[in-house]
Scaffold this active site. Structure first.
Site, PDB file in Angstrom:
ATOM      1  N   SER A   1      13.160  31.939   9.934  1.00 29.07           N
ATOM      2  CA  SER A   1      14.401  32.168   9.190  1.00 29.07           C
ATOM      3  C   SER A   1      14.618  33.637   8.849  1.00 29.07           C
ATOM      4  O   SER A   1      15.745  34.137   8.893  1.00 29.07           O
ATOM      5  CB  SER A   1      14.393  31.356   7.886  1.00 29.07           C
ATOM      6  OG  SER A   1      14.316  29.977   8.149  1.00 29.07           O
TER       7      SER A   1
ATOM      8  N   SER B   1      -1.694  37.462  10.497  1.00 26.90           N
ATOM      9  CA  SER B   1      -2.497  37.747   9.325  1.00 26.90           C
ATOM     10  C   SER B   1      -1.865  38.941   8.640  1.00 26.90           C
ATOM     11  O   SER B   1      -0.656  38.951   8.383  1.00 26.90           O
ATOM     12  CB  SER B   1      -3.954  38.018   9.719  1.00 26.90           C
ATOM     13  OG  SER B   1      -4.733  38.333   8.583  1.00 26.90           O
TER      14      SER B   1
ATOM     15  N   TYR C   1      -3.232  35.930  -1.922  1.00 25.12           N
ATOM     16  CA  TYR C   1      -2.772  36.240  -0.562  1.00 25.12           C
ATOM     17  C   TYR C   1      -3.956  36.658   0.306  1.00 25.12           C
ATOM     18  O   TYR C   1      -4.127  36.183   1.429  1.00 25.12           O
ATOM     19  CB  TYR C   1      -1.736  37.352  -0.632  1.00 25.12           C
ATOM     20  CG  TYR C   1      -1.202  37.807   0.710  1.00 25.12           C
ATOM     21  CD1 TYR C   1      -0.369  36.997   1.468  1.00 25.12           C
ATOM     22  CD2 TYR C   1      -1.519  39.076   1.203  1.00 25.12           C
ATOM     23  CE1 TYR C   1       0.132  37.422   2.686  1.00 25.12           C
ATOM     24  CE2 TYR C   1      -1.026  39.515   2.416  1.00 25.12           C
ATOM     25  CZ  TYR C   1      -0.200  38.682   3.161  1.00 25.12           C
ATOM     26  OH  TYR C   1       0.298  39.123   4.362  1.00 25.12           O
TER      27      TYR C   1
END
Length: 274
Positions: free
Chosen positions: A10, A133, A147
């Site tokens: 998106s 990554s 994260y």
């Protein structure tokens, strides 16, 4: 013409990658969370673009979408695990729900996409998996502990996976971009701030991001084209560092860890039996 399966198309790098591939004549399976996110590209590239709605935290849906894509399109050459985001907070500030969502999206989602694709790649006897990554999969920055957890974990998974599937003619590349405006600025989810971290490195990073002074110098188009070009390298590069900050920060982290390891050499070897 090659066929690419890409999650999270998106916005960000996934969107740019999809656009470039379509422009270059390739066929793309693009997954989105909002059904209309690729309507403009579908109108322009109807025969090249296959769109599916997918939340990568839904394992059953992943298998269904991947199976259907292979059934409809036949051979798929490249699987790109791009869907993900960054939880932006100090470790103490995140809620249990936020931690779970970060792990489910970035780790479990990536693993399950790969697991769903592997039987098809084995059957066709070829393919390449590209796992998005980050430089944050090899180094760390304050305010990104969860994260980093996900990126370090998925790098360990893919590093191992590469050894398992190489004899099956399946390549694995871990893509490690530095900061880009699309992925860095729009892909972060904040948590409530605790005053205790105001005068710490976490607070310094927060202020820099809020003020727009955090350095983001990498070119999205160059990075995306490098990802596309990487599939022509044989054997597949295990890691692909993209961005000056990625190179500098990862190199500094690796050198520091190697120096620390070497400093412990005698201690480590002392416990080794003949």
């Amino acid at each position: 013409m090659k066929t690419w399966f890409i999650t999270g198309t998106s916005t960000g790098l996934g969107r740019t990658l999809t656009e470039k591939l379509l422009q270059q004549g390739h066929r793309v399976v693009g997954t989105v969370r909002k059904t209309d996110a690729l309507d403009d590209l579908k109108a322009q590239y109807a025969d090249q673009l296959w769109v599916a709605t997918l939340d990568v935290t839904d394992t059953a849906a992943i298998k269904k979408v991947v199976d259907q894509a292979f059934a409809d399109l036949g051979e798929i050459d490249f699987i790109v695990n791009n869907a993900g985001y960054a939880l932006f907070c100090a470790a103490e500030e995140a809620s249990d729900e936020q931690i779970r969502q970060q792990v489910d999206t970035n780790i479990i989602g990536s693993i399950q996409v790969i697991r769903a694709a592997l039987p098809h790649l084995r059957k066709q006897g070829s393919g390449r998996i590209l796992q998005l990554s980050s430089a944050g999969g090899q180094t760390t920055y304050p305010n990104f502990s969860y994260y980093h957890t996900t990126k370090w974990a998925v790098e360990g998974f893919c590093d191992t996976l590469a050894k398992e599937v190489a004899p099956l003619n399946i390549g694995v590349t871990i893509v490690e971009p530095g900061a880009h405006h699309t992925s860095f600025a729009t892909g972060m989810a904040p948590a409530p701030v605790l005053d205790a971290y105001e005068n710490t490195p976490a607070g310094d990073v927060r202020r820099a991001v809020a003020a727009g002074t955090f350095p983001i110098k990498n070119n999205v188009d160059i990075t995306v084209q490098a990802i596309i070009d990487s599939v022509n390298i044989s054997p597949a590069p295990l890691r692909l560092a993209l961005g000056g900050d990625a190179y500098r920060d990862m190199r500094a982290a690796l050198v520091s860890r190697l120096d620390a390891l070497d400093a412990q050499r005698d201690l480590a070897l002392a416990s080794e039996k003949d």
